[in-house]
Motif scaffolding. Structure first.
Motif, PDB file in Angstrom:
ATOM      1  N   TYR A   1      42.185  45.361  28.032  1.00  0.00           N
ATOM      2  CA  TYR A   1      41.680  44.831  29.452  1.00  0.00           C
ATOM      3  C   TYR A   1      40.389  43.924  29.356  1.00  0.00           C
ATOM      4  CZ  TYR A   1      40.843  44.229  34.490  1.00  0.00           C
ATOM      5  OH  TYR A   1      40.367  43.838  35.686  1.00  0.00           O
TER       6      TYR A   1
ATOM      7  N   ASN B   1      53.787  49.386  31.014  1.00  0.00           N
ATOM      8  CA  ASN B   1      54.261  48.998  32.406  1.00  0.00           C
ATOM      9  C   ASN B   1      52.735  48.166  32.780  1.00  0.00           C
ATOM     10  OD1 ASN B   1      54.492  48.585  35.238  1.00  0.00           O
ATOM     11  ND2 ASN B   1      55.937  50.399  35.246  1.00  0.00           N
ATOM     12  N   LEU B   2      52.924  46.973  32.798  1.00  0.00           N
ATOM     13  CA  LEU B   2      51.810  46.122  33.111  1.00  0.00           C
ATOM     14  C   LEU B   2      51.424  46.197  34.755  1.00  0.00           C
ATOM     15  CD1 LEU B   2      52.267  42.925  31.251  1.00  0.00           C
ATOM     16  CD2 LEU B   2      50.144  44.668  31.043  1.00  0.00           C
ATOM     17  N   HIS B   3      52.488  46.380  35.420  1.00  0.00           N
ATOM     18  CA  HIS B   3      52.211  46.651  36.975  1.00  0.00           C
ATOM     19  C   HIS B   3      51.441  47.945  37.462  1.00  0.00           C
ATOM     20  CE1 HIS B   3      54.826  43.246  37.849  1.00  0.00           C
ATOM     21  NE2 HIS B   3      55.735  43.673  37.238  1.00  0.00           N
ATOM     22  N   SER B   4      51.386  49.030  36.308  1.00  0.00           N
ATOM     23  CA  SER B   4      50.763  50.222  36.775  1.00  0.00           C
ATOM     24  C   SER B   4      49.799  50.308  35.761  1.00  0.00           C
ATOM     25  CB  SER B   4      51.616  51.436  36.616  1.00  0.00           C
ATOM     26  OG  SER B   4      52.703  51.119  37.693  1.00  0.00           O
ATOM     27  N   SER B   5      49.303  49.323  35.123  1.00  0.00           N
ATOM     28  CA  SER B   5      48.198  49.524  34.303  1.00  0.00           C
ATOM     29  C   SER B   5      46.903  48.674  34.668  1.00  0.00           C
ATOM     30  CB  SER B   5      48.575  48.997  32.462  1.00  0.00           C
ATOM     31  OG  SER B   5      49.499  49.691  32.193  1.00  0.00           O
ATOM     32  N   ASN B   6      45.654  48.767  34.280  1.00  0.00           N
ATOM     33  CA  ASN B   6      44.577  47.979  34.669  1.00  0.00           C
ATOM     34  C   ASN B   6      43.380  48.331  33.704  1.00  0.00           C
ATOM     35  OD1 ASN B   6      43.467  50.779  35.506  1.00  0.00           O
ATOM     36  ND2 ASN B   6      44.693  50.350  37.464  1.00  0.00           N
TER      37      ASN B   6
END
Length: 273
Positions: free
Chosen positions: A68, A87-92
């Protein structure tokens, strides 16, 4: 002049470290023991101390698989690695969600945080361990040698737990007391999994019969996720013999009934005569 510049740079760098000091980089894995094909969340907590974030990098062993970088577009970047599905939608910037986890992910995971404090970069890392498991489909089973048993006999038994990874750890208990095995645990492979087998040879003494019936149990455990047991009540020559008082009473009652009928029959004959 060069010496003065180096001194000024050193003083400035020291000032930056005092003002912008990266602290408390901590990685947590939830859960750390994961069932195969399930998911786990890796969380990286850190204190930037007012410094701008340069990047957060995630590693499996020495291999980077996710990064990131807030100044990049897109912010998130994935580096392919066998067995890892992000899972990109739940990663930051503080967490990564891993899905459909495979066995090869067992091992070290790290998060590395870097702050942008030019002319120097401040970096800190934390590492934790993940374990990927496959649990047995069924509880263990027990088989024993000859029965009934008596004082002086040798109790021979085997406990088997279906394939798992890692293989189950087995132990025997007799009347809720752990008993030692006489043969080492053996394992049989089945694809990526292993059976667990445990043999028992225990000479029986009067102590073992002091609590009445013999109850043999085998406990199988795979990490903290799985515990199952099998229990078997063994036959003993010292088991109490069922009372037969009720049977005797029924025979006595039947005999009394027949005698009473005969007396009535004779009385009736006397009256009629």
């Amino acid at each position: 002049m060069k010496t003065l510049n180096r001194l000024l740079l050193l003083l400035f760098s020291t000032f930056l470290r005092d003002v912008y000091c990266l602290k408390n980089v901590t990685l947590t894995i939830d859960p750390k023991v994961v069932k195969r094909h399930q998911h786990s969340i890796l969380r990286c907590e850190y204190d930037l101390e007012n410094a701008p974030l340069y990047s957060v990098k995630w590693y499996r062993g020495r291999h980077e698989f996710y990064r990131y970088t807030p100044t990049d577009v897109p912010h998130m970047k994935i580096f392919p690695l066998a067995g890892i599905t992000v899972n990109l939608h739940s990663s930051n910037s503080t967490q990564v969600l891993l899905e459909n986890i495979e066995f090869n992910l067992s091992g070290n995971f790290s998060c590395e945080v870097t702050t942008d404090t030019e002319p120097i970069l401040s970096t800190a890392m934390d590492t934790q361990v993940m374990l990927v498991v496959q649990l047995p489909d069924n509880p263990p089973t027990i088989s024993v040698g000859h029965e009934p048993l008596d004082i002086g006999d040798t109790l021979r038994a085997n406990c088997s737990s279906p394939p798992s990874r890692p293989p189950a750890i087995l132990k025997f208990l007799l009347n809720n007391i752990a008993v030692h095995r006489s043969e080492p645990m053996t394992r049989r492979k089945q694809n990526e999994y292993e059976w667990s087998d445990l043999m028992l040879e225990l000479p029986l003494s009067s102590y073992h019969f002091s609590q009445g019936r013999l109850i043999l149990s085998c406990v199988a455990q795979v990490t903290e996720l799985y515990t199952a047991n099998a229990t078997l009540e063994l036959e003993s020559v010292r088991d109490p013999v069922p009372e037969r008082v009720s049977a005797v009473n029924s025979v006595s009652s039947r005999s009394s009934y027949v005698i009473a009928q005969l007396i009535i029959f004779h009385l009736l004959n006397l009256i009629s005569n």
